[in-house]
Design a protein around this motif. Structure first.
Motif, short mmCIF file in Angstrom:
data_model
loop_
_atom_site.label_atom_id
_atom_site.label_comp_id
_atom_site.label_asym_id
_atom_site.label_seq_id
_atom_site.Cartn_x
_atom_site.Cartn_y
_atom_site.Cartn_z
N LYS A 189 0.83 -1.21 0.00
CA LYS A 189 0.00 0.00 0.00
C LYS A 189 0.87 1.26 0.00
N SER A 190 1.90 1.24 0.83
CA SER A 190 2.79 2.38 0.95
C SER A 190 3.50 2.67 -0.37
N TRP A 191 4.03 1.63 -1.00
CA TRP A 191 4.75 1.82 -2.27
C TRP A 191 3.80 2.18 -3.40
N ARG A 192 2.59 1.63 -3.40
CA ARG A 192 1.60 2.01 -4.42
C ARG A 192 1.30 3.50 -4.32
N ASP A 193 1.14 4.00 -3.08
CA ASP A 193 0.84 5.41 -2.88
C ASP A 193 2.00 6.31 -3.25
N LEU A 194 3.22 5.76 -3.20
CA LEU A 194 4.40 6.52 -3.63
C LEU A 194 4.62 6.43 -5.13
N GLY A 195 3.92 5.49 -5.77
CA GLY A 195 4.10 5.29 -7.20
C GLY A 195 5.29 4.40 -7.53
N THR A 196 5.67 3.54 -6.56
CA THR A 196 6.85 2.69 -6.71
C THR A 196 6.45 1.23 -6.87
N PRO A 197 6.92 0.54 -7.92
CA PRO A 197 6.61 -0.89 -8.09
C PRO A 197 7.19 -1.73 -6.94
N ILE A 198 6.38 -2.64 -6.42
CA ILE A 198 6.75 -3.46 -5.27
C ILE A 198 7.38 -4.77 -5.74
N TYR A 199 8.22 -5.37 -4.90
CA TYR A 199 8.74 -6.71 -5.15
C TYR A 199 7.66 -7.73 -4.81
N SER A 200 7.87 -8.96 -5.22
CA SER A 200 6.98 -10.05 -4.86
C SER A 200 7.18 -10.41 -3.39
N ILE A 201 6.13 -10.91 -2.76
CA ILE A 201 6.27 -11.39 -1.38
C ILE A 201 7.26 -12.54 -1.32
N ARG A 202 7.41 -13.25 -2.43
CA ARG A 202 8.37 -14.37 -2.46
C ARG A 202 9.81 -13.88 -2.33
N TYR A 203 10.08 -12.65 -2.77
CA TYR A 203 11.41 -12.08 -2.60
C TYR A 203 11.74 -11.93 -1.12
N PHE A 204 10.79 -11.37 -0.38
CA PHE A 204 11.01 -11.19 1.06
C PHE A 204 11.08 -12.54 1.78
N LYS A 205 10.28 -13.49 1.32
CA LYS A 205 10.34 -14.83 1.91
C LYS A 205 11.72 -15.46 1.67
N THR A 206 12.27 -15.24 0.49
CA THR A 206 13.60 -15.76 0.18
C THR A 206 14.64 -15.15 1.12
N ILE A 207 14.51 -13.86 1.40
CA ILE A 207 15.43 -13.21 2.33
C ILE A 207 15.34 -13.83 3.72
N THR A 208 14.11 -14.09 4.18
CA THR A 208 13.95 -14.71 5.50
C THR A 208 14.54 -16.12 5.52
N ASP A 209 14.47 -16.82 4.39
CA ASP A 209 15.04 -18.17 4.32
C ASP A 209 16.56 -18.14 4.47
N TYR A 210 17.20 -17.17 3.85
CA TYR A 210 18.66 -17.12 3.88
C TYR A 210 19.21 -16.49 5.15
N PHE A 211 18.49 -15.52 5.69
CA PHE A 211 19.02 -14.80 6.85
C PHE A 211 18.45 -15.28 8.18
N LYS A 212 17.47 -16.14 8.12
CA LYS A 212 16.93 -16.88 9.28
C LYS A 212 16.79 -16.03 10.54
N ASN A 213 17.80 -16.04 11.43
CA ASN A 213 17.69 -15.34 12.72
C ASN A 213 18.22 -13.91 12.67
N ASP A 214 18.60 -13.44 11.48
CA ASP A 214 19.22 -12.12 11.37
C ASP A 214 18.27 -11.07 10.82
N TYR A 215 17.00 -11.21 11.13
CA TYR A 215 16.01 -10.21 10.74
C TYR A 215 14.87 -10.23 11.75
N THR A 216 14.12 -9.15 11.81
CA THR A 216 12.89 -9.10 12.60
C THR A 216 11.87 -8.25 11.85
#
Length: 349
Positions: A189-216
């Motif tokens: 919603k935030s990026w749509r209102d800024l006029g910025t194309p968003i990444y796929s949710i799968r991109y963020f899921k991939t980041i959580t897979d690789y960084f595991k305990n190094d994100y919140t």
């Protein structure tokens, strides 16, 4: 004097090279989250971009690294960048001379692969007199184990604003991948209102897979409704503010005040020493808000080697060239931006 035996090469992606690269960073106090090898694996496997893992070695020991990503876009052309999609990147090296070797190699590589230009997003000025843009800054908070010391250092008006937002019923929940969907909905919603194309949710899921305990992931709620979200990364004793979004329908409640304070408290309680609040454009609203938290301003340097163009490119929402496209994007249904956005955003560094 620089060691004449230093060689510069490209590491392929494999487990051995990943370990050697990250171990080097672990023992260098100049390293940052965005230089970790995992980003190159993600950029290659998820976005399907060509990546170049540039390494300087002496006596078979790494003495410098520079991650580069090759982006071929029908809209923007062929770009070589360190690092796209995140706050910054650039090289990490044992000395200025080694850094020069890495940058000179990157310029030669730009010519070799036929990229229009090389863009290096750095926290330091160029060591080989590359052209520079100084439109981006980083704002950093020095943390303390006792977050009350930070609280007492805020201006009275700022503390009053935080208390008022708490009284408005804003609460914050933190967690991991279980909060990914509400985080993504708000960011979309935030990026749509800024006029910025968003990444796929799968991109963020991939980041959580690789960084595991190094994100919140943090979610701010108003009466159990998610209204703001943030995704933070962690490296060494540093917290990196990576993505943050706000649902404009709830802007009047100013949830960012409580969201930021809860994230700062969390970082203090976990023993981190520094909190990078992400990058901002100079003289922007983002800069003004972050300064309220007593964040220190630090210049970022977007460095350019121009191969087939004459002027530094302006891939920026403020460019009048993109005004109509941004206006049209803001009018799209949210679901449409989540479908179309990933096809575009992967080619916008």
């Amino acid at each position: 004097m620089i060691n004449k035996n230093i060689s510069v090469k490209i590491y392929s992606i494999n487990e051995t090279n990943s370990s050697k690269w990250n171990n080097y960073l672990k023992n260098n106090d100049q390293a940052c989250l965005y230089q970790l090898f995992e980003w190159q694996i993600i950029n290659k496997s998820y976005f399907k971009h060509s990546v170049y893992n540039i390494v300087a070695e002496s006596n078979n020991q790494i003495v410098g690294v520079l991650p580069l990503v090759s982006i071929k876009s029908k809209i923007f052309g062929h770009i070589l960048c360190s690092m796209p999609f995140v706050n910054y990147g650039s090289s990490c090296a044992n000395s200025t001379e080694i850094n020069k070797k890495l940058m000179e190699y990157a310029c030669e590589l730009t010519n070799k692969i036929g990229a229009k230009y090389l863009e290096v997003r750095s926290q330091k000025p160029s060591v080989i007199n590359m052209k520079e843009s100084k439109n981006k800054i980083s704002l950093t908070i020095k943390l303390d184990d006792d977050y009350e010391k930070l609280w007492n250092g805020f201006k009275s008006k700022h503390r009053t604003n935080i208390r008022r937002v708490y009284k408005n019923g804003i609460t914050v929940k933190k967690g991991g991948v279980e909060l990914l969907e509400p985080f993504y909905e708000i960011l979309s919603k935030s990026w749509r209102d800024l006029g910025t194309p968003i990444y796929s949710i799968r991109y963020f899921k991939t980041i959580t897979d690789y960084f595991k305990n190094d994100y919140t992931i943090f979610i701010a709620y108003k009466d159990d409704v998610p209204v703001a979200s943030a995704f933070n990364g962690y490296y060494d004793d540093v917290v990196e503010g990576m993505w943050l979004g706000l649902d404009n329908q709830y802007r009047q409640y100013q949830p960012s005040y409580v969201l930021y304070w809860e994230m700062i408290k969390d970082a203090c309680e976990r023993g981190y020493k520094t909190y990078h609040l992400g990058r901002s454009s100079t003289d922007s609203g983002g800069e003004s808000f972050k300064k309220k938290w007593n964040a220190e301003k630090k210049q970022l340097y977007w460095q350019y080697y121009l191969n087939t163009i004459d002027k530094i490119p302006n891939l920026n929402p403020s460019n009048p060239k993109y005004k109509l496209l941004i206006k049209l994007w803001r009018m799209l249904p949210l679901k449409a931006t989540q479908i179309i956005g990933p096809l575009i955003s992967k080619n916008i560094p």
